[in-house]
Design a protein around this motif. Structure first.
Motif, short mmCIF file in Angstrom:
data_model
loop_
_atom_site.label_atom_id
_atom_site.label_comp_id
_atom_site.label_asym_id
_atom_site.label_seq_id
_atom_site.Cartn_x
_atom_site.Cartn_y
_atom_site.Cartn_z
N GLU A 232 0.82 -1.22 0.00
CA GLU A 232 0.00 0.00 0.00
C GLU A 232 0.85 1.27 0.00
OE1 GLU A 232 -2.62 -0.08 3.31
OE2 GLU A 232 -4.20 -1.16 2.22
N THR B 247 2.17 2.34 -3.46
CA THR B 247 1.24 2.46 -4.60
C THR B 247 1.46 3.79 -5.33
OG1 THR B 247 -0.32 1.16 -3.33
CG2 THR B 247 -1.18 2.29 -5.27
N SER C 73 -2.61 -3.43 -4.44
CA SER C 73 -1.94 -3.03 -3.19
C SER C 73 -2.12 -4.09 -2.13
CB SER C 73 -2.55 -1.71 -2.68
OG SER C 73 -2.32 -0.69 -3.61
N PRO D 219 -2.04 -4.97 1.71
CA PRO D 219 -2.07 -4.22 2.97
C PRO D 219 -0.92 -4.60 3.89
CG PRO D 219 -4.00 -5.65 2.75
CD PRO D 219 -3.14 -5.92 1.57
N GLN E 254 -10.44 -3.22 -2.62
CA GLN E 254 -9.37 -2.91 -1.67
C GLN E 254 -9.77 -3.24 -0.23
OE1 GLN E 254 -6.43 -2.50 -2.82
NE2 GLN E 254 -5.52 -2.32 -0.79
N LYS F 215 -8.05 -6.03 2.24
CA LYS F 215 -7.59 -5.64 3.57
C LYS F 215 -8.08 -6.63 4.63
CE LYS F 215 -6.55 -1.00 5.14
NZ LYS F 215 -5.68 -0.37 4.17
#
Lengths: 350, 350
Positions: free
Chosen positions: B62, B65, B82, B84, B238, B242
């Motif tokens: 993340e 990014t 991404s 986490p 996203q 996560k």
């Protein structure tokens, strides 16, 4: 003590401390010890309380006049004398002597380089006061001699009979002989015999003593500056100086006067002194860790590193591993890494 | 070739190149070779002409990014995945595989680290094209194997029977065994026997092959990403990622799949390659002077210096004297000087 004057000589170019110092900013104008004050500021501070600020003079090169004004704003602007070109110490001191004589014909003068380090200021001031008292009362040319701590080959030595003293002499001794920088063997002998001192380049005399010496031993230089007496302190001074300077012999005060004069004395000093002539001598003036490493500037971590000096200006952090006897110096984005043993070659690296 | 996809893995933190790289800017985002392009930019450029830009994917942390978006503006923002948190290469590759399958169920994929150096791009592309053709037509898991140039102990080795080949195989060989990093003696034997290759960490397979392998060998990881199929490419992706990431096992693709799978092949490469894992390997990738010194960044003079690397960013000039086998690295005002032989300790110096 209102006759007491100080002349700070600040014309040197200090190429040995590159990349810290260069022709634009010689070492006397740098905070080389990381104390927050430049060497010339430390030099002036060393005389605080024994010589009034209005009696302080600085002789420097034209290109450094602004630097002197910025760094020593308390010195009278008319007391900052600009040399149009470098002519070694004799013309510099002769100029200052005549210039001071115009202002005070009874002046008693200390001449000091601007880039030396003396940490023990009370001891230094006591020594200066004794020498100034002596030179004020006599026709003596007095130099400050430093008790050698090791057989240094980078300094000239002063031979003196240190066995005879009297209260009249204020702890000052007659000089037998000046010697040039000795080889290692002679230096060893000098230190062993005990009656040799390092020639510090700090002088004490009254204005008439030194002017008479110039008249006798350097009549041409003396006449050049004597002729300008009427215009000293006027707006014609700088132009007149410019006209005579390139015709003057380039010669040191040691060769020109001290080695020839009769009444030469030395005031032995026991306090630590350094002319900061080398990176090695700078390292000796700084606090070191248990392995002999010193750092000025950025926080520095030393790992397996010995007898090294890190001196940085724009860098923010340094980590060093595996160096032995090295200089790591950074100034204005230029980085030098060099063995201390090879530091005499630094001027070839520019 | 519209089914050809590329996954660039760009989540590493590269603490070995401190002070150049740090957690904020790992080495894949740095112009570590001084070419004007960062390693991740060089990685993407290496696939130009063989994989269309709209099929390029990047998996990163993340926090990187934005760096990826800045450095690879030509990559579709929705293709920058991404993570986490760091979970090693297996979850990273599994995520990318399912995500690509959603977009193209017939995708053929190259997975490549973002911080390797391969200078001979035509040779690399020829090698990739052969491997991609093979993996598109078969269920093969293909890795790129590098012909060892020396008995390196820092890499894993792939044992393969390199004696048998056929035109059907596109110059690709069946893998007998993966080995972990060997000791010096075993590495020596590996290089002598001639049928061992370095494991480059570059993989080629079609999306169904790798997904099936995940289903068999890492069912939990595979299910986690399969369940998200409906929301890939939506604004819920996203948040869902996560939620699952911290429950995933942290495991490398080598342990999770390659060492267990049956149909594993290797494509031997004869071109020079480096994973730039060490300062020493970086020095090997740079032009050196006659004494083995390399410099990236500021103009650097070397005097009596051997096998050293100077890598600077904000400094403007460097002069080095008397170093042997040293790293001199400066980034953002932090300077590191360290023996190359001690570089594995750099992470302790931060």
């Amino acid at each position: 003590m209102t006759n007491q004057h100080l002349v700070i000589m600040a014309g040197g170019i200090g190429s040995r401390f590159w990349p810290l110092s260069d022709e634009k900013t010689p070492k006397q104008f740098l905070d080389i010890l990381g104390t927050g004050r430049t060497l010339i500021q430390l030099t002036l501070a060393r005389f605080e309380g024994i010589i009034p600020i209005e009696n302080v003079w600085v002789v420097t090169s034209e290109e450094y006049t602004d630097l002197v004004r910025q760094q020593l704003p308390e010195v009278l602007p008319s007391h900052i004398l600009s040399e149009p070109e470098r002519r070694n110490t004799a013309p510099c001191i002769c100029y200052a002597s005549w210039r001071i004589k115009k202002e005070n014909p009874r002046a008693n003068i200390v001449v000091a380089p601007s880039d030396h380090i003396i940490a023990d200021i009370p001891a230094f001031q006591a020594c200066m006061e004794g020498a100034m008292e002596f030179s004020a009362e006599t026709d003596a040319i007095v130099t400050l001699g430093i008790r050698p701590t090791h057989p240094e080959t980078g300094y000239g030595y002063i031979k003196a009979d240190l066995s005879y003293s009297s209260s009249r002499l204020h702890g000052i001794f007659r000089v037998d002989e000046f010697t040039e920088k000795p080889d290692a063997e002679r230096a060893e002998t000098f230190v062993k015999t005990g009656n040799y001192l390092w020639n510090s380049g700090i002088f004490i005399w009254n204005v008439n003593t030194i002017i008479n010496a110039f008249r006798v031993y350097c009549p041409k230089i003396s006449q050049a500056f004597e002729r300008m007496m009427p215009i000293y302190g006027t707006d014609k001074e700088q132009a007149a100086i410019k006209q005579v300077y390139d015709k003057l012999e380039s010669i040191s005060i040691d060769y020109a006067i001290l080695e020839k004069a009769e009444e030469v004395f030395v005031c032995p000093a026991n306090f630590p002194w350094s002319d900061l002539g080398t990176w090695g001598s700078l390292r000796n003036q700084l606090s070191t860790d248990a392995y002999g490493n010193a750092a000025v500037g950025a926080p520095t971590d030393f790992h397996e590193t010995h007898h090294s000096i890190v001196h940085t200006q724009t860098l923010q952090r340094v980590v060093v591993q595996g160096l032995d006897g090295c200089i790591v110096a950074e100034h204005n984005g230029t980085l030098l890494i060099c063995k201390l043993s090879e530091e005499q070659r630094i001027r070839l690296f520019h």
